[in-house]
Design a protein around this motif. Sequence first.
Motif, PDB file in Angstrom:
ATOM      1  N   PHE A 243      27.935  -3.250 -38.555  1.00 38.21           N
ATOM      2  CA  PHE A 243      27.300  -2.213 -37.862  1.00 38.21           C
ATOM      3  C   PHE A 243      26.836  -2.313 -36.376  1.00 38.21           C
ATOM      4  O   PHE A 243      26.220  -1.847 -35.620  1.00 38.21           O
ATOM      5  N   GLN A 244      27.865  -3.458 -35.641  1.00 37.93           N
ATOM      6  CA  GLN A 244      27.597  -3.897 -34.327  1.00 37.93           C
ATOM      7  C   GLN A 244      28.662  -3.586 -33.347  1.00 37.93           C
ATOM      8  O   GLN A 244      29.711  -3.302 -33.748  1.00 37.93           O
ATOM      9  N   ARG A 245      28.681  -3.422 -32.101  1.00 39.59           N
ATOM     10  CA  ARG A 245      29.665  -3.282 -31.047  1.00 39.59           C
ATOM     11  C   ARG A 245      29.108  -3.983 -29.785  1.00 39.59           C
ATOM     12  O   ARG A 245      27.884  -4.369 -29.785  1.00 39.59           O
ATOM     13  N   LYS A 246      29.960  -4.314 -29.097  1.00 43.49           N
ATOM     14  CA  LYS A 246      29.627  -4.642 -27.695  1.00 43.49           C
ATOM     15  C   LYS A 246      29.239  -3.354 -26.658  1.00 43.49           C
ATOM     16  O   LYS A 246      30.153  -2.688 -26.635  1.00 43.49           O
ATOM     17  N   LEU A 247      28.112  -3.478 -25.791  1.00 49.77           N
ATOM     18  CA  LEU A 247      27.958  -2.276 -25.035  1.00 49.77           C
ATOM     19  C   LEU A 247      27.404  -2.686 -23.839  1.00 49.77           C
ATOM     20  O   LEU A 247      26.252  -3.266 -23.672  1.00 49.77           O
ATOM     21  N   ASN A 248      28.127  -2.623 -22.687  1.00 52.17           N
ATOM     22  CA  ASN A 248      27.905  -3.250 -21.168  1.00 52.17           C
ATOM     23  C   ASN A 248      27.344  -4.665 -21.412  1.00 52.17           C
ATOM     24  O   ASN A 248      26.558  -5.196 -20.817  1.00 52.17           O
ATOM     25  N   GLY A 249      28.456  -5.327 -22.213  1.00 46.93           N
ATOM     26  CA  GLY A 249      28.175  -6.748 -22.525  1.00 46.93           C
ATOM     27  C   GLY A 249      27.089  -7.365 -23.374  1.00 46.93           C
ATOM     28  O   GLY A 249      26.771  -8.472 -23.476  1.00 46.93           O
TER      29      GLY A 249
END
Length: 234
Positions: free
Chosen positions: A83-89
Amino acid sequence: MNSFERNIEQYQASLRFLFPTIAFEKVIAPNMSIGSSFFGGDTDHDDLQEAAKRLKKFQQKHPTALLANGYLEQRSFYNTPTFQRKLNGTIEYRNIHLGTDFWVPAGTAIHAPAEGKVVISHNNDYHKDYGPTLVLEHQFSDLQFYTLYGHLSRSSLELSEVGKTISKGTKIGYIGDEIENGHWVPHLHFQLITDLLGNTENFNGVAFPSEIKKWKTICPDPNLMFEEYLPAAE
């Protein structure tokens, strides 16, 4: 109050239509949000035996209550790579819950709170997904919306096939056990939806915190559907 909220008021139903076999006098919400001690150190909700014990203890403290919780609750259940993602680092988890969970036993019959038609009947057979899932389309003269029922038994899909017309109060399925419901303590995930966004098998039950404004519009508060008040967790 927006147009959807105004129009759905006339189609509200009692929770006793949804769960006609369960006797209850009130609705109480256990707190399962991030920071809560409800599940102890098992923040991933993988120790189902311990989770079931804690739910049973909570229910024993409130023997006349229906346990229901979770709309817009931020939950650690979903703080996993799936359920994770990288957003703006930075890492962001899709962990804002978009429905209400009703903590009722496996085998409990689920009945439709409004007339409609089955548009999704599918087993989303993945760890921490819905397992067997139903979505009903409800079409009235002034309103169209959908209701989602997740964590059901596989037999529910045979009972409610795509295209089937459903009357208010019709049995549509049963609560599944942990073997078939996506690996959860038995419960119903109920969700209101205004737009299926083209989905034909599944639909998001949790949202990224950065997108909550959009998802609150697509998935309104399930409180709007029922005559009984669904309280927030203390």
